[in-house]
Design a protein around this motif. Structure first.
Motif, short mmCIF file in Angstrom:
data_model
loop_
_atom_site.label_atom_id
_atom_site.label_comp_id
_atom_site.label_asym_id
_atom_site.label_seq_id
_atom_site.Cartn_x
_atom_site.Cartn_y
_atom_site.Cartn_z
N TYR A 44 0.82 -1.20 0.00
CA TYR A 44 0.00 0.00 0.00
C TYR A 44 0.86 1.26 0.00
CZ TYR A 44 -4.23 -2.73 0.78
OH TYR A 44 -5.29 -3.60 0.63
N ALA A 45 1.95 1.25 0.77
CA ALA A 45 2.82 2.43 0.83
C ALA A 45 3.48 2.68 -0.52
CB ALA A 45 3.88 2.24 1.91
N SER A 47 2.40 1.67 -3.53
CA SER A 47 1.38 2.09 -4.50
C SER A 47 1.02 3.56 -4.31
CB SER A 47 0.13 1.22 -4.36
OG SER A 47 0.42 -0.13 -4.64
N SER A 48 0.86 3.96 -3.04
CA SER A 48 0.48 5.34 -2.75
C SER A 48 1.58 6.30 -3.16
CB SER A 48 0.18 5.51 -1.26
OG SER A 48 -0.90 4.70 -0.87
N ALA A 49 2.84 5.91 -2.90
CA ALA A 49 3.97 6.78 -3.23
C ALA A 49 4.08 6.96 -4.75
CB ALA A 49 5.26 6.21 -2.67
N GLU A 51 1.70 6.52 -7.06
CA GLU A 51 0.55 7.27 -7.55
C GLU A 51 0.70 8.76 -7.22
OE1 GLU A 51 -2.87 5.41 -5.94
OE2 GLU A 51 -2.68 3.60 -7.19
N GLY A 52 1.32 9.06 -6.08
CA GLY A 52 1.57 10.45 -5.72
C GLY A 52 2.53 11.13 -6.67
N SER A 56 1.00 5.14 -12.41
CA SER A 56 0.06 4.10 -11.99
C SER A 56 0.79 2.77 -11.92
CB SER A 56 -1.10 4.00 -12.99
OG SER A 56 -1.97 2.95 -12.62
#
Length: 229
Positions: A44-45, A47-49, A51-52, A56
């Motif tokens: 999750y970390a 993927s979030s980083a 995407e930020g 994608s």
């Protein structure tokens, strides 16, 4: 000299003991659960980083990267996590060994006050942090050697493990804070070094914390018996 190989041989010989199997099952389940949670958190970390940053990351690729990083982290951190988990069940390993081989010593176990347990745990954690912090710059320098870093961390973990494994047993039996432990510095290091070495071997690394605790029990009691003979 009391034989360290004999202590390990007895520890391996007791792996089929139901009490040891119960502890082994609990430590393995909790240790693997810890790494599963870390893997999900990493996914999750990551993927979030990404995407930020405006990119994608597909779920399959993200999962694969998370698995690979968790496996790498697991190889590096497994020893610390497994031993941390074992701290909660070490008494059961020691009790199982004492019940089978040293019943008279099992009857002499002292109750360790909560304050003493907390002080010991805090000292152990601070010692591990301090020693690893000191070793880290040397480990980075030794990266160019290819094997120097692994040898350094083996030696550091061997020294720390030997102390912790001895104290799992010794603190249950010492009569005063001034009483010296029966295991000398060299044998303590060899105990920790052998246990740390097992943690580098696939499959055996799953057994190593319990084997180390059982071996330490034999070593402490046999050293005490030799000293009193």
């Amino acid at each position: 000299m009391v034989s360290l190989p004999a202590s390990f041989a007895r520890a391996f010989g007791q792996l089929g003991d139901p009490a040891i199997l119960r502890v082994l099952g609990k430590t393995l389940a909790i240790t693997l659960a810890v790494f599963a949670v870390l893997g999900l958190a990493l996914w999750y970390a990551l993927s979030s980083a990404i995407e930020g940053w405006g990119y994608s990351l597909g779920s399959e690729i993200g999962a694969l990267v998370a698995v690979l990083l968790t496996a790498l982290g697991g190889w590096l951190l497994f020893r610390l996590v497994a031993l941390f988990v074992l701290q909660f069940f070490a008494g059961e390993v020691v009790e199982a060994v004492e019940a089978r081989f040293y019943p008279e010593k099992a009857a002499q176990v002292r109750a360790i006050p909560i304050r003493e347990e907390m002080q010991h745990a805090a000292r152990g954690a601070l010692r591990a942090l301090a020693v690893n912090a000191i070793a880290l710059p040397f480990a980075l320098v030794l990266l160019v050697t290819g094997v120097g870093t692994a040898i350094l961390f083996w030696a550091v973990n061997g020294w720390l493990l030997g102390r912790e494994l001895q104290d799992m047993v010794w603190l249950r039996h010492r009569r005063s804070p001034d009483e010296k432990p029966p295991v000398g510095a060299l044998q303590r290091f060899l105990l920790g070094g052998a246990t740390a070495g097992l943690m580098f071997v696939p499959f055996l690394n799953l057994l190593a914390p319990v084997i180390g605790a059982a071996s330490a029990t034999h070593l402490v009691h046999r050293r005490r018996e030799a000293a009193s003979a």
